[in-house]
Design an enzyme around this catalytic site. Structure first.
Site, PDB file in Angstrom:
ATOM      1  N   CYS A   1      14.744  53.748  57.394  1.00 28.74           N
ATOM      2  CA  CYS A   1      15.462  52.806  56.515  1.00 28.74           C
ATOM      3  C   CYS A   1      16.493  51.955  57.266  1.00 28.74           C
ATOM      4  O   CYS A   1      16.330  50.749  57.416  1.00 28.74           O
ATOM      5  CB  CYS A   1      16.168  53.554  55.389  1.00 28.74           C
ATOM      6  N   ARG A   2      17.569  52.587  57.738  1.00 32.44           N
ATOM      7  CA  ARG A   2      18.697  51.820  58.281  1.00 32.44           C
ATOM      8  C   ARG A   2      18.512  51.366  59.713  1.00 32.44           C
ATOM      9  O   ARG A   2      18.692  50.178  60.022  1.00 32.44           O
ATOM     10  CB  ARG A   2      19.990  52.652  58.147  1.00 32.44           C
ATOM     11  N   SER A   3      18.193  52.287  60.625  1.00 38.00           N
ATOM     12  CA  SER A   3      18.121  51.878  62.043  1.00 38.00           C
ATOM     13  C   SER A   3      16.976  50.897  62.339  1.00 38.00           C
ATOM     14  O   SER A   3      17.142  50.035  63.211  1.00 38.00           O
ATOM     15  CB  SER A   3      18.111  53.085  62.985  1.00 38.00           C
TER      16      SER A   3
ATOM     17  N   CYS B   1      19.674  56.437  63.050  1.00 37.54           N
ATOM     18  CA  CYS B   1      20.015  56.957  61.720  1.00 37.54           C
ATOM     19  C   CYS B   1      19.333  58.312  61.560  1.00 37.54           C
ATOM     20  O   CYS B   1      18.927  58.915  62.560  1.00 37.54           O
ATOM     21  CB  CYS B   1      19.643  55.977  60.609  1.00 37.54           C
TER      22      CYS B   1
ATOM     23  N   ASP C   1      23.219  55.689  53.111  1.00 37.79           N
ATOM     24  CA  ASP C   1      21.796  55.989  53.170  1.00 37.79           C
ATOM     25  C   ASP C   1      21.130  55.484  51.884  1.00 37.79           C
ATOM     26  O   ASP C   1      21.442  55.971  50.801  1.00 37.79           O
ATOM     27  CB  ASP C   1      21.634  57.510  53.290  1.00 37.79           C
TER      28      ASP C   1
ATOM     29  N   ASN D   1      15.036  57.255  60.859  1.00 36.84           N
ATOM     30  CA  ASN D   1      14.499  56.072  61.556  1.00 36.84           C
ATOM     31  C   ASN D   1      13.417  55.371  60.734  1.00 36.84           C
ATOM     32  O   ASN D   1      12.418  54.895  61.263  1.00 36.84           O
ATOM     33  CB  ASN D   1      13.969  56.442  62.969  1.00 36.84           C
TER      34      ASN D   1
END
Ligand code: 4NP
Length: 150
Positions: free
Chosen positions: A12-14, A7, A123, A10
Site C-alpha cells: 500500500c504505502r511504500s 512499510c 496504514d 510493501n
C-alpha cells in the site's frame, strides 16, 4: 543516491512512495535510485494493492511494474536512506540494523515535511479509498521536500 521506502506489507504505502519519488526524480532531472520493501514477507511477489495502483494512476504514476518484497540485510548497506511510514516500521527496521551507521539511515518519511514531529503515514489497508488519497498527498508532500533537498 539510493533511497528505500519501507512499510509493513510493501503493497500500500511504500509502493506509492516509490512511484511518487521516481516520478519527481524524472521531472526534476535527478539521478537517484528508488526501491521499496516490507518488514513482513506475507505479500511477497504480489502487485501493489489495487487501491494504491488506482490512486497513483489518477496522478499519472504507474505502479504495476512493482512486486512486493521483504526488507533484506543487504538493503542496509545498499541504500543511503531508508524511509519508513510509521513508528512500528521504525522499531522493526531499527531492530534489524547491525550498527549505528545503518540505524542513522532510517527516518520516518513525514519528518521531511513535518520535521521532528514523528508523524505517521496511516496504514490504509483496512480503510476505504479516501485513506489512499490521503496517503498519496502525505507522500507527495514529503517526496517534494526530499527532491528539493537532494
Ligand atoms: P502497507 O499496508 O504496509 O502500507 O503495505 C498493509 C499491507 C498488508 C497488511 C497490512 C498493512 N497485512 O496485514 O497484510
Amino acid at each position: 543516491m539510493k533511497i528505500l521506502m519501507v512499510c509493513l506489507g510493501n503493497i500500500c504505502r511504500s509502493p506509492l512512495a516509490e512511484g511518487i519519488l521516481k516520478q519527481k526524480a524524472i521531472e526534476n532531472n535527478r539521478n537517484i535510485e528508488v526501491d521499496s520493501a516490507g518488514t513482513i514477507a506475507n505479500h511477497e511477489g504480489e502487485l501493489p494493492d489495487s487501491r494504491s495502483i488506482e490512486v497513483a494512476k489518477k496522478y499519472e504514476i504507474d505502479l504495476t511494474y512493482q512486486r512486493s518484497r521483504p526488507l533484506t540485510q543487504e538493503d542496509f548497506s545498499i541504500f543511503d536512506l531508508i524511509y519508513v511510514m510509521d513508528a512500528s516500521n521504525y522499531t522493526d527496521v531499527i531492530a534489524r540494523a547491525e550498527n549505528e551507521a545503518q540505524k542513522a539511515k532510517v527516518n520516518m518519511i513525514l519528518n521531511e515535511s513535518y520535521p521532528n514531529e514523528n508523524r505517521r503515514v496511516p496504514d490504509p489497508y483496512y480503510g476505504g479509498d479516501a485513506g489512499f488519497e490521503n496517503v498519496y498527498h502525505l507522500l507527495d508532500e514529503a517526496c517534494e521536500v526530499i527532491i528539493r533537498n537532494l
